[in-house]
Each structure stands twice: as C-alpha cells, then as structure tokens.
Design a protein around this motif. Structure first.
Motif, mmCIF file in Angstrom:
data_model
loop_
_atom_site.group_PDB
_atom_site.id
_atom_site.type_symbol
_atom_site.label_atom_id
_atom_site.label_comp_id
_atom_site.label_asym_id
_atom_site.label_seq_id
_atom_site.Cartn_x
_atom_site.Cartn_y
_atom_site.Cartn_z
ATOM 1 N N ASP A 3 29.734 3.261 -15.784
ATOM 2 C CA ASP A 3 29.428 3.033 -14.365
ATOM 3 C C ASP A 3 28.281 3.905 -13.877
ATOM 4 O OD1 ASP A 3 29.899 1.827 -11.845
ATOM 5 O OD2 ASP A 3 31.010 3.605 -11.188
ATOM 6 N N ILE A 4 27.601 4.598 -14.784
ATOM 7 C CA ILE A 4 26.572 5.562 -14.388
ATOM 8 C C ILE A 4 25.412 4.868 -13.686
ATOM 9 C CG2 ILE A 4 25.326 5.462 -16.586
ATOM 10 C CD1 ILE A 4 24.955 8.529 -16.328
ATOM 11 N N GLN A 5 24.885 5.519 -12.634
ATOM 12 C CA GLN A 5 23.787 4.982 -11.828
ATOM 13 C C GLN A 5 22.730 6.059 -11.607
ATOM 14 O OE1 GLN A 5 25.329 3.446 -8.148
ATOM 15 N NE2 GLN A 5 26.784 2.055 -9.150
ATOM 16 N N PRO A 6 21.487 5.654 -11.271
ATOM 17 C CA PRO A 6 20.449 6.645 -10.982
ATOM 18 C C PRO A 6 20.896 7.627 -9.900
ATOM 19 C CG PRO A 6 19.452 4.500 -11.235
ATOM 20 C CD PRO A 6 20.937 4.279 -11.276
ATOM 21 N N GLY A 7 20.635 8.897 -10.143
ATOM 22 C CA GLY A 7 21.037 9.951 -9.224
ATOM 23 C C GLY A 7 22.289 10.678 -9.661
ATOM 24 N N ASP A 8 23.094 10.057 -10.530
ATOM 25 C CA ASP A 8 24.315 10.718 -10.999
ATOM 26 C C ASP A 8 23.962 11.957 -11.814
ATOM 27 O OD1 ASP A 8 25.752 8.741 -9.801
ATOM 28 O OD2 ASP A 8 26.299 7.695 -11.651
ATOM 29 N N LEU A 9 24.811 12.968 -11.733
ATOM 30 C CA LEU A 9 24.598 14.222 -12.446
ATOM 31 C C LEU A 9 25.332 14.173 -13.782
ATOM 32 C CD1 LEU A 9 25.062 16.775 -9.513
ATOM 33 C CD2 LEU A 9 22.980 15.596 -10.265
ATOM 34 N N VAL A 10 24.643 14.550 -14.842
ATOM 35 C CA VAL A 10 25.216 14.525 -16.183
ATOM 36 C C VAL A 10 25.329 15.963 -16.685
ATOM 37 C CG1 VAL A 10 25.014 13.551 -18.506
ATOM 38 C CG2 VAL A 10 24.016 12.328 -16.554
ATOM 39 N N PHE A 11 26.545 16.370 -17.065
ATOM 40 C CA PHE A 11 26.831 17.759 -17.391
ATOM 41 C C PHE A 11 27.115 17.941 -18.887
ATOM 42 C CE2 PHE A 11 27.845 17.210 -12.962
ATOM 43 C CZ PHE A 11 27.333 18.360 -12.378
ATOM 44 N N TYR A 12 26.802 19.155 -19.357
ATOM 45 C CA TYR A 12 26.979 19.496 -20.770
ATOM 46 C C TYR A 12 27.558 20.896 -20.905
ATOM 47 C CZ TYR A 12 23.650 15.654 -21.143
ATOM 48 O OH TYR A 12 23.019 14.439 -21.011
ATOM 49 N N GLY A 13 28.306 21.120 -22.005
ATOM 50 C CA GLY A 13 28.802 22.451 -22.349
ATOM 51 C C GLY A 13 30.221 22.691 -21.878
ATOM 52 N N SER A 14 30.876 23.604 -22.547
ATOM 53 C CA SER A 14 32.222 24.016 -22.159
ATOM 54 C C SER A 14 32.345 25.524 -22.346
ATOM 55 C CB SER A 14 33.274 23.286 -23.001
ATOM 56 O OG SER A 14 34.575 23.676 -22.635
ATOM 57 N N PRO A 15 32.329 26.329 -21.250
ATOM 58 C CA PRO A 15 32.230 25.860 -19.866
ATOM 59 C C PRO A 15 30.879 25.232 -19.568
ATOM 60 C CG PRO A 15 31.980 28.224 -19.971
ATOM 61 C CD PRO A 15 32.382 27.801 -21.343
ATOM 62 N N VAL A 16 30.832 24.436 -18.529
ATOM 63 C CA VAL A 16 29.609 23.715 -18.161
ATOM 64 C C VAL A 16 28.474 24.695 -17.900
ATOM 65 C CG1 VAL A 16 28.559 22.299 -16.378
ATOM 66 C CG2 VAL A 16 30.819 21.732 -17.233
ATOM 67 N N HIS A 17 27.300 24.415 -18.491
ATOM 68 C CA HIS A 17 26.151 25.305 -18.277
ATOM 69 C C HIS A 17 24.836 24.555 -18.171
ATOM 70 C CE1 HIS A 17 24.950 24.724 -22.466
ATOM 71 N NE2 HIS A 17 26.195 24.953 -22.810
ATOM 72 N N HIS A 18 24.863 23.214 -18.296
ATOM 73 C CA HIS A 18 23.610 22.464 -18.190
ATOM 74 C C HIS A 18 23.867 21.155 -17.461
ATOM 75 C CE1 HIS A 18 19.469 21.577 -19.066
ATOM 76 N NE2 HIS A 18 19.801 20.384 -19.539
ATOM 77 N N VAL A 19 22.857 20.712 -16.690
ATOM 78 C CA VAL A 19 22.980 19.470 -15.932
ATOM 79 C C VAL A 19 21.620 18.790 -15.853
ATOM 80 C CG1 VAL A 19 22.609 20.671 -13.715
ATOM 81 C CG2 VAL A 19 23.782 18.440 -13.753
ATOM 82 N N GLY A 20 21.653 17.467 -15.895
ATOM 83 C CA GLY A 20 20.460 16.652 -15.676
ATOM 84 C C GLY A 20 20.790 15.573 -14.659
ATOM 85 N N ILE A 21 19.767 14.859 -14.190
ATOM 86 C CA ILE A 21 19.986 13.796 -13.204
ATOM 87 C C ILE A 21 19.576 12.462 -13.830
ATOM 88 C CG2 ILE A 21 17.735 14.237 -12.116
ATOM 89 C CD1 ILE A 21 19.068 13.389 -9.441
ATOM 90 N N TYR A 22 20.487 11.509 -13.802
ATOM 91 C CA TYR A 22 20.286 10.221 -14.472
ATOM 92 C C TYR A 22 19.230 9.396 -13.737
ATOM 93 C CZ TYR A 22 21.511 5.895 -16.909
ATOM 94 O OH TYR A 22 21.490 4.768 -17.684
ATOM 95 N N VAL A 23 18.323 8.777 -14.521
ATOM 96 C CA VAL A 23 17.263 7.957 -13.912
ATOM 97 C C VAL A 23 17.252 6.530 -14.462
ATOM 98 C CG1 VAL A 23 15.778 9.924 -13.353
ATOM 99 C CG2 VAL A 23 15.538 8.811 -15.596
ATOM 100 N N GLY A 24 18.310 6.161 -15.227
ATOM 101 C CA GLY A 24 18.398 4.812 -15.774
ATOM 102 C C GLY A 24 18.015 4.751 -17.243
ATOM 103 N N GLY A 25 18.423 3.668 -17.909
ATOM 104 C CA GLY A 25 18.051 3.457 -19.305
ATOM 105 C C GLY A 25 18.546 4.540 -20.243
ATOM 106 N N ASN A 26 19.765 5.053 -20.009
ATOM 107 C CA ASN A 26 20.317 6.151 -20.829
ATOM 108 C C ASN A 26 19.398 7.378 -20.843
ATOM 109 O OD1 ASN A 26 22.782 4.988 -21.609
ATOM 110 N ND2 ASN A 26 21.771 3.804 -23.216
ATOM 111 N N THR A 27 18.670 7.558 -19.754
ATOM 112 C CA THR A 27 17.681 8.632 -19.666
ATOM 113 C C THR A 27 17.959 9.496 -18.432
ATOM 114 O OG1 THR A 27 16.036 7.221 -20.732
ATOM 115 C CG2 THR A 27 15.202 9.136 -19.548
#
Length: 329
Positions: free
Chosen positions: A276-300
């Motif tokens: 259900d991911i859409q442009p603008g959604d925040l994508v997080f990585y790590g445990s504990p969380v330490h990195h984030v990107g912002i989705y812009v479409g096309g699995n990117t």
C-alpha cells in the motif's frame, strides 16, 4: 684429493641449498586484490549503521533539551506576573485590614461611643476576621496558580539539568564521531576516487516517479528538490541534511511536523504495508531504527545515506531489510 673434492662437493651442495631457499623467499607473493567498490560500500554500511544510531540519539537528546528550555522560558514568563499579582493583592488587602482596624465598622464605632462596653471590641475583631477571610480569598487563586507553576518549573529544571548533562556528554563525543565520519569518507575516496565518490548518478529517473498533488506527493517532491545536497550529520538544511532531517523538512513543507529523530518519526502517522506504499511515506531501517528515507514511487526513495554522500534516489531495498513504513499527516 678425494677428500678435498668431497669437501668441495659438500660446500657446493650447501650453497645450492641456500640459493634455493633464498630463491623461494625472493619469489614475489601474489598482490592483494584491491577491494571492490561494493565491498567498501558494505563496510561503510556496517560501520555507518553503528554510528548513525549514536547520531540519532544525539538528535533526540538535543531536541529534548531545546524543548525543555523553551518550556522553562514560558513558565518563567508566567511566574513573574503571577508573583506580582500576589504581591499587589497582599498589599491591597493588607491596607484594607489596617484601615478597618483603625476605623472599625459603623456598628463597632457606635458600640464603643454609645455603650463603651467590650462588645465594640468583639464586633471589631469579628469584622477583622471577615477582612482576613476576604484577604485569603483575594490572593488564593493567584497564589495557587503561582505555586503550581513554581512546582512545574522545579520538576522541569531537574529534568532539563539531566538532559543537559547527556547533551554535553554527546557533544563531547562529537569529535570522536566526526573522526569516524572522516574515516568513512576516506574509505569511499579510496574505493571510487575523489571525483567519483558519489556512487553513480544522484537521480535514477523522474522524481517523484509519478507526481500526486496530495500532501504525500508534495512532500516527496520537496525531497526530490533537495537531491544533491550534502549529507551533514545532525543537519536539517538548508546547506545539508541527515536522514531524519531530510524527512522532517520534506513533510514540514506541507505543514506536517516531524521530530528530527527516527525513533520519533517511526511512530508518526499510521503504519502502512509495502503493498500500500505511496509517495511521501517514510521507509525505516535498522533495529533499533536508525535510518529513514521518503518514498517517491517505483520502489524508489530519496534519502540522505551517510557521510561523504549526498541526498539521492535509491532502491528501497538498498539499505537492508525494511523495519517499517509510516504515513505522516
């Protein structure tokens, strides 16, 4: 002669043995293979994953300190006029009590003049008691509010002092962090060379992949506009950004506030699935969380990867397993 010949033969055999041994030592060993860029990037990612959690901790503590100090400023601004209000009320009511003691009530004065009996004094004391009750009521409200603010201030001062100690400690570690940051950059330069340290193009295609005019789409567009800005640890622009600083600024452009800390941002808005991911959604990585990107479409996504790099587009699978996806706003 035979003995001399045998001796020479033995010496010759010994020399041949030495030459053979030296020959073995002189044979050039195989050169160590130059590490590939991908192996260097893997090392950088491993080290950065450890380092970035410290950076995010610093962001969290420093933000808390700023908030606490701002709250203290507000409390102090309320306390001063409240104290003045209490002081004025006490002064005013105290003056009323003094006048009443000197003049008495009309009934008390009459009793003293007409009868001269002690009942005049009793009435005066009763009247003064009424004045005292009026005095307490007049100042009680302001004094109660003043005391509440003073109590809140004392608790907040204690908390702020503790946060300030942590902030100072993390600030003292800044040089150590920066040294590690510099070491990572040197690794990148060795792998790619100074001219090619950007790990390929910063844009891999249209950004956002498909534009939408909702808040998420406009936040994604803001992130795309910042592509090429350098990674700067702890920064939220305009000269550079770290990962959570970038996402904070992107969503702030559409009126949505995010803290400059991945640990807070992962609780913002609501969770969404990858399907259900859409442009603008925040994508997080790590445990504990330490990195984030912002989705812009096309699995990117657009993200600020790490020191020595720039804000760029990347696959959402580039930074390892996804910890969570959130939709602010």
């Amino acid at each position: 002669m035979k003995r001399v010949g045998a001796r020479r033969a033995a010496i010759l055999r010994g020399l041949l043995g030495v030459v053979a041994a030296v020959g073995v030592l002189l044979v050039p060993t195989a050169a160590h293979a130059t590490p590939s860029p991908s192996s260097i990037e893997k090392q950088i990612d491993e080290q950065w994953n450890k380092l970035e959690s410290t950076i995010e901790q610093y962001n969290d503590v420093h933000n808390q300190l700023i908030k606490n100090r701002a709250q203290l400023k507000k409390i102090n601004a309320r306390l001063e006029p409240l104290q003045l209000e209490v002081d004025l009320a006490m002064s005013h009511v105290g003056g009323m009590a003094a006048d009443a003691y000197k003049q008495g009530s009309p009934g008390a004065v009459k009793a003293m003049i007409v009868s001269g009996s002690p009942t005049g004094l009793t009435e005066k004391l009763s009247f003064l008691d009424q004045i005292a009750r009026h005095q307490r009521q007049a100042v009680a409200g302001a004094a109660e509010l003043r005391d509440k603010y003073a109590k809140d201030k004392a608790a907040l001062v204690t908390l702020t002092d503790a946060v300030a100690i942590r902030d100072k400690d993390l600030g003292a570690r800044k040089k150590e962090i920066q040294k590690k940051v510099d070491d990572l950059q040197k690794m990148r330069i060795r792998a790619y060379g100074a001219a090619g340290a950007n790990d390929g193009p910063l844009r891999t295609g249209p950004c956002p992949v498909a534009y939408t005019n909702d808040k998420g789409g406009r936040a994604a567009q803001k992130a795309c506009d910042l592509i090429g800005k350098p990674y700067i640890f702890g920064a939220e622009g305009p000269g550079g950004y770290d990962c959570s600083g970038l996402t904070k600024v992107a969503w702030a452009s559409v009126g949505v506030h995010l803290e400059h800390f991945t640990g807070d941002q992962i609780h913002a808005g609501r969770a969404v699935s990858r399907s259900d991911i859409q442009p603008g959604d925040l994508v997080f990585y790590g445990s504990p969380v330490h990195h984030v990107g912002i989705y812009v479409g096309g699995n990117t996504m657009v993200h600020a990867p790490h020191t020595g790099d720039h804000v760029r587009m990347a696959s959402i699978d580039r930074s390892g397993a996804i910890t969570g996806i959130r939709r602010p706003g």
